[in-house]
Design a protein around this motif. Structure first.
Motif, PDB file in Angstrom:
ATOM      1  N   ALA A  96       3.482  13.143   1.506  1.00 43.70           N
ATOM      2  CA  ALA A  96       2.351  12.399   0.953  1.00 43.70           C
ATOM      3  C   ALA A  96       1.100  12.664   1.770  1.00 43.70           C
ATOM      4  O   ALA A  96       1.173  12.941   2.974  1.00 43.70           O
ATOM      5  CB  ALA A  96       2.644  10.911   0.923  1.00 43.70           C
ATOM      6  N   ASP A  97      -0.034  12.549   1.084  1.00 45.78           N
ATOM      7  CA  ASP A  97      -1.336  12.631   1.753  1.00 45.78           C
ATOM      8  C   ASP A  97      -1.709  11.226   2.206  1.00 45.78           C
ATOM      9  O   ASP A  97      -2.112  10.385   1.403  1.00 45.78           O
ATOM     10  CB  ASP A  97      -2.383  13.194   0.781  1.00 45.78           C
ATOM     11  N   MET A  98      -1.574  10.950   3.504  1.00 48.96           N
ATOM     12  CA  MET A  98      -1.779   9.603   4.037  1.00 48.96           C
ATOM     13  C   MET A  98      -3.255   9.237   4.177  1.00 48.96           C
ATOM     14  O   MET A  98      -3.575   8.108   4.553  1.00 48.96           O
ATOM     15  CB  MET A  98      -1.099   9.480   5.396  1.00 48.96           C
ATOM     16  N   SER A  99      -4.144  10.171   3.871  1.00 47.35           N
ATOM     17  CA  SER A  99      -5.576   9.864   3.949  1.00 47.35           C
ATOM     18  C   SER A  99      -6.079   9.204   2.673  1.00 47.35           C
ATOM     19  O   SER A  99      -7.216   8.748   2.608  1.00 47.35           O
ATOM     20  CB  SER A  99      -6.378  11.140   4.222  1.00 47.35           C
ATOM     21  N   LYS A 100      -5.227   9.157   1.650  1.00 45.99           N
ATOM     22  CA  LYS A 100      -5.593   8.533   0.384  1.00 45.99           C
ATOM     23  C   LYS A 100      -4.520   7.516   0.026  1.00 45.99           C
ATOM     24  O   LYS A 100      -3.415   7.880  -0.359  1.00 45.99           O
ATOM     25  CB  LYS A 100      -5.718   9.587  -0.725  1.00 45.99           C
ATOM     26  N   MET A 101      -4.869   6.234   0.196  1.00 49.50           N
ATOM     27  CA  MET A 101      -3.908   5.157  -0.048  1.00 49.50           C
ATOM     28  C   MET A 101      -4.398   4.269  -1.189  1.00 49.50           C
ATOM     29  O   MET A 101      -5.601   4.118  -1.414  1.00 49.50           O
ATOM     30  CB  MET A 101      -3.710   4.310   1.205  1.00 49.50           C
ATOM     31  N   ILE A 102      -3.454   3.684  -1.897  1.00 45.36           N
ATOM     32  CA  ILE A 102      -3.776   2.744  -2.964  1.00 45.36           C
ATOM     33  C   ILE A 102      -2.992   1.448  -2.754  1.00 45.36           C
ATOM     34  O   ILE A 102      -1.952   1.441  -2.094  1.00 45.36           O
ATOM     35  CB  ILE A 102      -3.474   3.317  -4.360  1.00 45.36           C
ATOM     36  N   PHE A 103      -3.540   0.378  -3.310  1.00 41.18           N
ATOM     37  CA  PHE A 103      -2.839  -0.906  -3.319  1.00 41.18           C
ATOM     38  C   PHE A 103      -2.183  -1.074  -4.687  1.00 41.18           C
ATOM     39  O   PHE A 103      -2.816  -0.875  -5.724  1.00 41.18           O
ATOM     40  CB  PHE A 103      -3.810  -2.062  -3.069  1.00 41.18           C
TER      41      PHE A 103
ATOM     42  N   VAL B 182       0.856  -1.180   0.000  1.00 40.92           N
ATOM     43  CA  VAL B 182       0.000   0.000   0.000  1.00 40.92           C
ATOM     44  C   VAL B 182       0.900   1.240   0.000  1.00 40.92           C
ATOM     45  O   VAL B 182       1.890   1.311   0.728  1.00 40.92           O
ATOM     46  CB  VAL B 182      -0.947   0.023   1.223  1.00 40.92           C
ATOM     47  N   THR B 183       0.554   2.185  -0.857  1.00 40.87           N
ATOM     48  CA  THR B 183       1.325   3.416  -0.992  1.00 40.87           C
ATOM     49  C   THR B 183       0.377   4.596  -1.056  1.00 40.87           C
ATOM     50  O   THR B 183      -0.798   4.447  -1.422  1.00 40.87           O
ATOM     51  CB  THR B 183       2.185   3.390  -2.260  1.00 40.87           C
ATOM     52  N   PRO B 184       0.860   5.794  -0.730  1.00 42.76           N
ATOM     53  CA  PRO B 184       0.005   6.982  -0.843  1.00 42.76           C
ATOM     54  C   PRO B 184      -0.354   7.272  -2.297  1.00 42.76           C
ATOM     55  O   PRO B 184       0.456   7.053  -3.209  1.00 42.76           O
ATOM     56  CB  PRO B 184       0.880   8.102  -0.252  1.00 42.76           C
ATOM     57  N   LEU B 185      -1.557   7.770  -2.500  1.00 43.82           N
ATOM     58  CA  LEU B 185      -1.986   8.140  -3.847  1.00 43.82           C
ATOM     59  C   LEU B 185      -1.196   9.338  -4.349  1.00 43.82           C
ATOM     60  O   LEU B 185      -0.801   9.398  -5.512  1.00 43.82           O
ATOM     61  CB  LEU B 185      -3.487   8.461  -3.843  1.00 43.82           C
ATOM     62  N   GLU B 186      -0.960  10.311  -3.459  1.00 44.19           N
ATOM     63  CA  GLU B 186      -0.220  11.514  -3.827  1.00 44.19           C
ATOM     64  C   GLU B 186       1.052  11.594  -2.990  1.00 44.19           C
ATOM     65  O   GLU B 186       0.995  11.702  -1.769  1.00 44.19           O
ATOM     66  CB  GLU B 186      -1.070  12.767  -3.607  1.00 44.19           C
TER      67      GLU B 186
ATOM     68  N   TYR C 182      -7.214   2.252  12.377  1.00 46.97           N
ATOM     69  CA  TYR C 182      -5.868   1.792  12.053  1.00 46.97           C
ATOM     70  C   TYR C 182      -5.097   2.903  11.345  1.00 46.97           C
ATOM     71  O   TYR C 182      -5.654   3.650  10.548  1.00 46.97           O
ATOM     72  CB  TYR C 182      -5.919   0.560  11.135  1.00 46.97           C
ATOM     73  N   PHE C 183      -3.809   2.975  11.658  1.00 47.48           N
ATOM     74  CA  PHE C 183      -2.924   3.900  10.963  1.00 47.48           C
ATOM     75  C   PHE C 183      -2.113   3.106   9.945  1.00 47.48           C
ATOM     76  O   PHE C 183      -1.338   2.225  10.305  1.00 47.48           O
ATOM     77  CB  PHE C 183      -1.988   4.609  11.934  1.00 47.48           C
ATOM     78  N   ILE C 184      -2.331   3.398   8.680  1.00 42.72           N
ATOM     79  CA  ILE C 184      -1.650   2.674   7.611  1.00 42.72           C
ATOM     80  C   ILE C 184      -0.394   3.441   7.211  1.00 42.72           C
ATOM     81  O   ILE C 184      -0.465   4.599   6.820  1.00 42.72           O
ATOM     82  CB  ILE C 184      -2.570   2.511   6.377  1.00 42.72           C
ATOM     83  N   ARG C 185       0.739   2.778   7.307  1.00 46.75           N
ATOM     84  CA  ARG C 185       2.003   3.403   6.935  1.00 46.75           C
ATOM     85  C   ARG C 185       2.340   3.097   5.473  1.00 46.75           C
ATOM     86  O   ARG C 185       2.001   2.026   4.960  1.00 46.75           O
ATOM     87  CB  ARG C 185       3.137   2.904   7.844  1.00 46.75           C
TER      88      ARG C 185
END
Length: 370
Positions: free
Chosen positions: A211-218, A54-58, A280-283
């Motif tokens: 990065a904007d951690m509120s928007k994540m992608i797989f 999982v990575t940030p979208l931006e 959950y906090f996704i890193r």
């Protein structure tokens, strides 16, 4: 009757009984009793698992626009920033050769400007007396104005090389600002490090990544044998290795048009928008797996895959259906979707057929020969 005659009759009787027992056993056969099962209705879901992260979208990298040395770092990794916040300052260390060249250019233009000014004053006096035409005077005036502008540009270039800024403040620092709001993921430099500006020939030194951690992608990969069954917009589930017993819904939004070969197999990149859970906090960079439904069939006739056998010559799948006590008949079956445990049966058996479980027996039994 004599004693001897009785003994003979007894022996004959025993022989007769033994003969009856022997003939009785000869007319019977022993059979192995196998357990059986019947087809059943179920829902079969065929899935595949894509491995990835999982990575940030931006995510952006902040690079300096001028070469220098990190003077001060204002924030730490993990800090929340808003667009325009100061992250670090850079102290410019001018290149001596470039500085001398810029200074020389300023001096040359000053000489040219002084000469243009003399010609302008002379031409103006003559124009005022009507000796020269208006066109000749305007040409001289244009040359004079251009020289003044060239001097201003050269002086600004000199200041930029010397101080990193052409502003009247004369600050020796260049401010490195956040370009987006988000979280500072990494600051790969420290105070005192030399940094290089970004230009057409050099990517430049990264001072920080945000990065904007509120928007994540797989981001993951699937095999070429399965990529053709994927559809954009499909719902998938993402499991993150660092977070146990939690699955995050996601929506597939990208399927690579071109694959890459890895270890002899062609893999295609996929991406999906992940819906986060506030608990959950996704890193960034967590390893993850995505469960993707390739095919789903509701209420179909199915059997356990373990019941199948394959013909040695034709390699067709078949099962053995009970036809009587201890007897079974081979039935070729046509199969559909499988989930690895259950498999859909399209043709060959009905829901009432008793199918041999070939690796399970319930004992031996003797029956009369026909």
């Amino acid at each position: 009757m004599s004693k001897r005659a009785k003994i003979i009759l007894t022996i004959i009787g025993l022989l007769f009984v033994v003969a009856l027992i022997w003939f009785g056993k000869k007319n019977k056969k022993s059979i192995v009793e196998y357990e059986t099962t019947t087809p059943f209705k179920t829902t079969i879901v065929k899935k595949t698992v894509a491995t990835g992260k999982v990575t940030p979208l931006e995510e952006i990298e902040i690079k300096p626009q001028i070469t220098g040395i990190i003077d001060k770092i204002m924030l730490l990794e993990g800090s929340e920033v808003k667009k325009g916040d100061l992250i670090a300052t850079v102290r410019v260390v001018p290149n001596e050769q470039s500085l001398i060249s810029a200074k020389g250019r300023v001096n040359n233009i000053q000489i040219r400007l002084e000469n243009a000014k003399i010609q302008y004053n002379r031409s103006k006096n003559l124009y005022d007396k009507g000796v020269v035409s208006k066109q000749e005077f305007e040409n001289v005036e244009l040359t004079y104005n251009q020289a003044k502008q060239d001097l201003k540009n050269a002086q600004n270039d000199y200041l930029i090389i010397k101080r990193g800024s052409a502003g009247t403040g004369g600050s020796a620092n260049t401010n490195i600002m956040a370009q987006i709001s988000g979280t500072i993921l990494e600051i790969p430099v420290k105070e005192g490090d030399q940094v290089i500006q970004s230009n057409n020939f050099n990517a430049g030194t990264t001072i920080a990544s945000i990065a904007d951690m509120s928007k994540m992608i797989f981001e993951g990969k699937v095999d070429e044998s399965e990529v053709g069954k994927l559809k954009k917009g499909s719902n998938i589930e993402v499991s993150i290795g660092a977070i146990e017993n939690a699955k995050f819904p996601a929506k597939l939004n990208f399927i690579a048009p071109k694959g890459t070969e890895e270890a002899g197999a062609v893999q295609f990149k996929i991406k999906a928008d992940v819906t986060l859970d506030d608990n959950y906090f996704i890193r960034a960079g967590y390893s993850a797996n995505a469960d993707i439904i390739l095919e789903k069939k509701d209420s179909v006739l199915a059997i356990k895959e373990a019941l199948l056998k394959f013909d040695k010559k034709t390699e067709e799948p078949y099962v053995e259906v009970k036809t009587g006590e201890g007897t079974f008949e081979k039935k070729i079956v046509k199969l559909g979707t499988s989930d690895g445990v259950n498999v859909e049966v399209l043709e060959g058996v009905s829901k009432d057929d008793e199918i041999k479980i070939w690796n399970k027996t319930s004992g031996m039994k003797e029956v009369e020969k026909k």
